[in-house]
Scaffold this motif. Structure first.
Motif, mmCIF file in Angstrom:
data_model
loop_
_atom_site.group_PDB
_atom_site.id
_atom_site.type_symbol
_atom_site.label_atom_id
_atom_site.label_comp_id
_atom_site.label_asym_id
_atom_site.label_seq_id
_atom_site.Cartn_x
_atom_site.Cartn_y
_atom_site.Cartn_z
ATOM 1 N N MET A 181 0.831 -1.188 0.000
ATOM 2 C CA MET A 181 0.000 0.000 0.000
ATOM 3 C C MET A 181 0.877 1.253 0.000
ATOM 4 N N VAL A 182 1.867 1.265 0.865
ATOM 5 C CA VAL A 182 2.765 2.415 0.949
ATOM 6 C C VAL A 182 3.626 2.516 -0.311
ATOM 7 N N GLU A 192 -6.550 0.538 -1.298
ATOM 8 C CA GLU A 192 -6.573 -0.246 -0.070
ATOM 9 C C GLU A 192 -5.574 -1.387 -0.211
ATOM 10 N N ALA A 193 -5.284 -2.056 0.876
ATOM 11 C CA ALA A 193 -4.256 -3.099 0.864
ATOM 12 C C ALA A 193 -4.534 -4.179 -0.175
ATOM 13 N N SER A 194 -5.769 -4.630 -0.281
ATOM 14 C CA SER A 194 -6.075 -5.671 -1.271
ATOM 15 C C SER A 194 -5.962 -5.141 -2.690
ATOM 16 N N GLY A 195 -6.178 -3.854 -2.897
ATOM 17 C CA GLY A 195 -6.023 -3.254 -4.213
ATOM 18 C C GLY A 195 -4.573 -3.118 -4.623
ATOM 19 N N ALA A 196 -3.687 -3.075 -3.654
ATOM 20 C CA ALA A 196 -2.258 -2.971 -3.923
ATOM 21 C C ALA A 196 -1.602 -4.343 -4.075
ATOM 22 N N CYS A 245 -5.582 -2.159 -10.388
ATOM 23 C CA CYS A 245 -5.567 -1.545 -9.055
ATOM 24 C C CYS A 245 -6.990 -1.121 -8.748
ATOM 25 N N SER A 246 -7.552 -1.675 -7.715
ATOM 26 C CA SER A 246 -8.929 -1.327 -7.388
ATOM 27 C C SER A 246 -9.084 -1.143 -5.887
ATOM 28 N N GLY A 247 -10.140 -0.495 -5.536
ATOM 29 C CA GLY A 247 -10.493 -0.364 -4.133
ATOM 30 C C GLY A 247 -9.977 0.904 -3.504
ATOM 31 N N GLY A 248 -10.858 1.562 -2.842
ATOM 32 C CA GLY A 248 -10.511 2.761 -2.099
ATOM 33 C C GLY A 248 -11.162 2.740 -0.735
#
Length: 57
Positions: free
Chosen positions: A1-2, A13-17, A39-42
């Motif tokens: 994520m970072v 979000e972590a799962s998007g990363a 890359c998805s999810g916020g």
């Protein structure tokens, strides 16, 4: 994520990363290939983002 924030200037979000994390782990196998990542999810919270950023050395 970072890493995604630092390198791609994208907040996910972590799962998007996760796709970026997988590609990073496979970087030697993927070298010289064109790779597309989804890359998805916020759905991260400010508290989770603060925690993730605080874990950076």
């Amino acid at each position: 994520m970072v890493h995604m924030i630092e390198c791609a200037h994208t907040l996910a979000e972590a799962s998007g990363a996760a796709p970026l994390a997988a590609a990073y782990r496979m970087r030697s196998e993927l070298s010289n290939l064109k790779v597309g990542l989804v890359c998805s999810g916020g759905n991260t919270s400010l508290e989770h983002l603060k925690y993730a950023l605080s874990e950076v050395d």
